[in-house]
Motif scaffolding. Sequence first.
Motif, PDB file in Angstrom:
ATOM      1  N   THR A  39      35.970  36.433  36.891  1.00  0.00           N
ATOM      2  CA  THR A  39      34.889  35.739  36.212  1.00  0.00           C
ATOM      3  C   THR A  39      35.686  35.017  35.197  1.00  0.00           C
ATOM      4  OG1 THR A  39      34.955  37.540  34.496  1.00  0.00           O
ATOM      5  CG2 THR A  39      33.120  37.563  36.055  1.00  0.00           C
ATOM      6  N   SER A  48      30.896  31.654  34.467  1.00  0.00           N
ATOM      7  CA  SER A  48      31.152  31.360  36.014  1.00  0.00           C
ATOM      8  C   SER A  48      31.848  32.770  36.634  1.00  0.00           C
ATOM      9  CB  SER A  48      32.578  30.164  35.987  1.00  0.00           C
ATOM     10  OG  SER A  48      33.582  30.475  35.284  1.00  0.00           O
ATOM     11  N   SER A  49      31.809  32.583  37.798  1.00  0.00           N
ATOM     12  CA  SER A  49      32.418  33.508  38.556  1.00  0.00           C
ATOM     13  C   SER A  49      32.763  33.430  39.889  1.00  0.00           C
ATOM     14  CB  SER A  49      31.552  35.035  38.687  1.00  0.00           C
ATOM     15  OG  SER A  49      30.338  34.442  39.464  1.00  0.00           O
ATOM     16  N   ARG A  50      33.649  34.182  40.655  1.00  0.00           N
ATOM     17  CA  ARG A  50      33.830  33.884  41.792  1.00  0.00           C
ATOM     18  C   ARG A  50      33.931  35.114  42.528  1.00  0.00           C
ATOM     19  NH1 ARG A  50      39.404  33.667  45.082  1.00  0.00           N
ATOM     20  NH2 ARG A  50      38.761  32.832  47.046  1.00  0.00           N
ATOM     21  N   ARG A  52      33.894  37.352  46.427  1.00  0.00           N
ATOM     22  CA  ARG A  52      34.305  37.315  47.664  1.00  0.00           C
ATOM     23  C   ARG A  52      34.048  38.489  48.338  1.00  0.00           C
ATOM     24  NH1 ARG A  52      37.587  33.868  50.928  1.00  0.00           N
ATOM     25  NH2 ARG A  52      38.308  35.149  52.546  1.00  0.00           N
ATOM     26  N   ASP A  57      32.729  33.738  50.642  1.00  0.00           N
ATOM     27  CA  ASP A  57      33.195  33.442  49.372  1.00  0.00           C
ATOM     28  C   ASP A  57      32.291  32.268  48.463  1.00  0.00           C
ATOM     29  OD1 ASP A  57      35.071  32.947  47.412  1.00  0.00           O
ATOM     30  OD2 ASP A  57      36.753  32.422  48.808  1.00  0.00           O
ATOM     31  N   LEU A  59      31.459  30.602  44.529  1.00  0.00           N
ATOM     32  CA  LEU A  59      31.795  30.191  43.352  1.00  0.00           C
ATOM     33  C   LEU A  59      30.376  29.766  42.555  1.00  0.00           C
ATOM     34  CD1 LEU A  59      34.049  29.625  41.213  1.00  0.00           C
ATOM     35  CD2 LEU A  59      33.958  27.328  42.092  1.00  0.00           C
ATOM     36  N   LEU A 142      31.460  28.651  49.613  1.00  0.00           N
ATOM     37  CA  LEU A 142      32.720  28.228  50.215  1.00  0.00           C
ATOM     38  C   LEU A 142      33.048  28.765  51.453  1.00  0.00           C
ATOM     39  CD1 LEU A 142      34.763  28.582  47.025  1.00  0.00           C
ATOM     40  CD2 LEU A 142      34.151  26.502  47.895  1.00  0.00           C
ATOM     41  N   ALA A 155      27.500  37.383  42.582  1.00  0.00           N
ATOM     42  CA  ALA A 155      28.066  36.170  41.891  1.00  0.00           C
ATOM     43  C   ALA A 155      27.318  35.630  40.805  1.00  0.00           C
ATOM     44  CB  ALA A 155      28.552  35.079  42.852  1.00  0.00           C
ATOM     45  N   GLY A 287      42.074  32.751  40.281  1.00  0.00           N
ATOM     46  CA  GLY A 287      41.643  31.882  40.870  1.00  0.00           C
ATOM     47  C   GLY A 287      41.589  31.620  42.447  1.00  0.00           C
ATOM     48  N   PHE A 288      41.948  30.447  42.913  1.00  0.00           N
ATOM     49  CA  PHE A 288      42.140  30.090  44.357  1.00  0.00           C
ATOM     50  C   PHE A 288      43.564  30.502  44.558  1.00  0.00           C
ATOM     51  CE2 PHE A 288      38.082  28.524  43.164  1.00  0.00           C
ATOM     52  CZ  PHE A 288      37.204  28.894  44.123  1.00  0.00           C
TER      53      PHE A 288
END
Lengths: 290, 959
Positions: A39, A48-50, A52, A57, A59, A142, A155, A287-288
Amino acid sequence: MAEILLSEAEKAFIHHGVQDDLRCDGRTRLGYRPIILETGLVSNASGSSRLRLANSDVLVGVKVELASPLSEKPLEGRLEFFVDCSANATPEFEGRGGEDLANEICRFLQMSYMSGDTINLSELSVLAGQQCWVLYVDILILECGGNLYDTVSLAVKSALYTTQIPSIKVATMDGDQPELELSEDPYDTKRLNTQNVPCLVTLMKIGNHYLVDPTPEEECCSSSGVVVAVSGSKKITAVRKIGSGSLHPESLVSMLKTASEVGAVVNKILMKKLLEEETAGKTQKVGFMR
Amino acid sequence: MDMLTSKIFLRKTKRGKVLKVVREHYLRDDLWCGSDLCKKCNQENSEVLDDAPLSSSTLCACPHYVVVDTNVVLHQIDVLESPAWKNVIVLQTVLEETRKRSTNNFKKLKEIMATRKDNFYVFVNEHHKDTYVERNPGESANDRNDRAIRKACSWYQTHLEESQQGRDKKKKIQIILLTQDFKNREQALKEGIPAYKVDEYVKSLKDFPDLQEKLAASHSEDNAENREPLFPEHWAPTRIMTGIKSGKLLQGIFHCSRENFLEGSVSVEGQDKSILLQGHASLNRAVDGDIVAVELLPEDKWTSPSGIVLEDQEDQDPGDQIEKEEALLSNSAKGKDRQPTGKVVGIIRRKWRQYCGILLPSVLAEGTRHLFVPAERKIPKIRIETRQAATLSSQKIIVAIDSWPRTSRYPLGHFVRALGNIGDKDTENEVLLLEHDVPHHSFPETVLACLPSMPWTISQEEVKRREDLRNLDICSVDPPGCTDIDDALHFRELSPNLYEIGVHIADVSHFVRPDTALDKEAANRGTTVYLVDRRIDMVPELLSSNLCSLRPDQERLAFSVIWEVTPNAEIKKTRFTKSVIRSRRAFTYAEAQCSIDDPLQQNELAKSLRGLNKLAKIMKKNRMDKGALQLSSPEIRFEVSTETNDPIDVISKPMLDTNSMVEEFMLLANISVAEHIFKHFPECAVLRRHPVPPESNFEPFLKAGKTQGFTLDVSSNKALAASLDAAVKPDNVYMNTMLRILATRCMMQAVYFSSGTVAPVDFYHYGLAAPIILISHLPFAGLYADLLVHRLLAVAIGADVTYADLLDRKCVQQLCNNLNYRHKMSQYAQRSSVALHTHLFFRHRVQDEDAYVLSVRQNALQVLIPKYGLEGSIYLKEKDEDSKPAFIYNPDVPSQTCGNITIRTFDRIVVQVSLDSKYVQHQKIAVHLVQPQIAGLSVEAIKTVNDSEPIPKKLKAGK
């Protein structure tokens, strides 16, 4: 959604696996794949959060903005969802290709948040009938690796959990114009109570059995299923049937029951993990960059 | 360590949206400490901080570096100017906070740091990886900055520690923090950083005992809180803002009245009537120029400006008491002429600057609290603390205002610096340049580097590019002693019915190229300022009095406007060109007049002058017929002694035909160029306009006309010109001039503007009755505006290339705004310079002179002495003086009657002018009535009185 080509033999293999409660990746019918969650990685969003889930995936960014409340609900703020299917996920999403799916997810999210039990929208009111906060929830898909509904809902819940709403004071009223005063301290914010925010649980029927967290292959084998929105207090706030096949009322009832059980567990685990992340304090964002 | 962080803050936009702003903030590990003794940092030649600093402080005897807190910069900036400060570390946190809180102080700090590079070191602590601190939850921005400052201090301490491990403990360098903030100091001490109050520290500097007087006063006023407040409180900013938004309060610029210190007005944008303020409580600590918030009083409490002239005349310090003001204000005529009246409820922005003035002699000369009297009458006296009163009392000094608490009768300030002895011409000149914000420092090296090298000749290529007019008989006509000849004329007959005339202007734009240091300096100066004994050039002297001066018999670059005209002054053809000229002769006005009048002179130049003169007269008549105004303001010139530079005589400037001849052609050139430029650059031509004054401006003028029995028509400029021409009285010749002077005062200020910003209908020039005009100021090259025009014109005729800023409407308008300001200030400075010389002139003499009554006030007569262009007041009553005879004021006429003598506007009287030197410190021109004789008021005529005209009958006692 992206269709996967499967041979009859492969389908039969999956069918048999589900029948024996041992799926291709070794899970049971009610087992989830591993989830990775982070997050607060979009610094200019309020939350925000991502997330997977295996190969799915998502975001999510939450933006808060001041607006006037709807006339029928003068004492409440509101949530607005927007889903964007990135062409990264599959080439079919290019151009307006992903729009149908996006709208579908969007509508269902809106529906599942509609129940009064999920989130207290009056917390978002700033000045009755005049000003309220609107949370714009932007969801970016994504990668599609099956079970998109669940992925998105988890998410979104995480993003809302971390959302910081600036504290604002109504300094003076003058004529009809409120004068709002923003706190000077960026840390002076409030958070929403997201305890009861629903998680979506997708149950797919394959043969006589149903399973959670289907892979794309499994989705391909199933002709019908349900998506159930389960709030933190085990309540079902919305249900939606997916697929072209039919469901027997009996199995539907049992599916809903299972969904609410599973949803409660998922909710609990998610809240626990979010709390853990929060108390861990500031850590390096991944992150990514993995 | 993570070298990238982000600064996050929330911002509310004007439209009420809340934005979250994220700025990436990069940290570095290559920012050096700036100390000479440091062995760790890789700095090269940038060591500002000494290896072994000497301490002159008794408070902190060990060698030390000083870190200043933001509040020190904000409140004690003048102290920092002193050379006492060495080895000062200025943190970036401090710089940024200062910039946010006070641009003025920021600018000053920048200047200090620029001039004393060897003593001030800026440490970019916000970007240093070890000193950057992030704001903690619950911490205010202020606390965070304080923490950042402390963190930088302790970092320095440990950082330097490593490089001086072997040193004797007493010789080790300490980092000390100077702060005014009690909490920060406490915290610093707790963290082991030596911290002191700035006044404590300054007082301990044994080598600089005088420095403590520059300490701002606000902090020694601790006991002020207990006293009864004298003024109503100011509202909180948010309350003011909401009030203004809702329309309950009005925002405007406060102007103090020149005549009555207890009265002022606030001009609100978009309202033609300004709001009247009366009395201490209503003015509520506003100082001239401040932007204030005003609340209107209910209509039944509205009053009109009082007719009395009132000066804050306490010759002694009254302490913190407000005198009874009812008496001072009571007589404002109720009922008629009422004006919106209000009171100040808050100050939106202070426009305080530094003020020149003198100290008021104090009863207690040894005391430290003194009153300062600014030279500008509109500024209140300022309370300062100094122990040098004895030495300062004979000097002009500069003082800055620090604050104005409710408990204090006067604003509190502090002494900044002394300019020199009172009465010294240099000092007084300095004062008037400072007061009018005229940049008068010598030109810096960078600017001088832009000048062409001497000896300078015109290159062949340059000649080829231009039109060669060296064969023409060009001459210039200027006032005597003029060294910057910027315009010249020529005339020749092409055929019996066609003449060619030319105006040649020095081509400054050839030398001042856009975007050079020279150009920027000139743009900032805006105009050349002509003082009585001195000229403050806009461009360096080499240009203004040599290369851009069209000297006789020297080849010069020029910009020429050439017309073909018929003998009736009808223009057949106009063209513009860059040229090379050689002037044949530089005439003075008188010499030119001689050549014209003397029939024996038949040379080419004399003939040209005659031709020019003839045409000029026709053109002037045409212009007058269209409604151009002939206005008047008294202009005088001083005969200056060659030895002492003191004025020895005063003469009014004579108006010769040749004056108006030159004016007429400059005007013609002006209009031609304006039209041409506007045609080519409708969006960005630099023009000048003279707005039509609103009718209400003319009120005092009409009233004055009425007292003399004239009905004046102000409906248009033409009507005004006609009625001015008609208003002549045979027995009072000067009356017409007086009327014209009054009319001039009703006019609006002419302004520069960029054509894209104003609708073409408003281009009209009221005074000159010209539809479009450039810089109508006649010295053609002394203004930066001219330079812009030259450039535009050069582009328009294809002689030069354009550049971005020249065509940017906003840029040009910004330039114009500066020009307007500089131009206005230069005019004020010019006026003050004349006043100063009048002053010097009267230092050793008393004279009786003719004077005219400009206006009649309730307690005074404003008189004008034409010979000196001097205005003065004759007080008829004073507050507590019964000795003066009783005058009866009739506000309707207006007139003042005493016994059987009545004085009205425009009456001619005789006054005695002298220098009132009751106080050496505060000399002023005093005007006393001589005739008509009124017992108790008028003074005896001095023996040398030389006027012969008898006083007109109606003033005399009789019947």
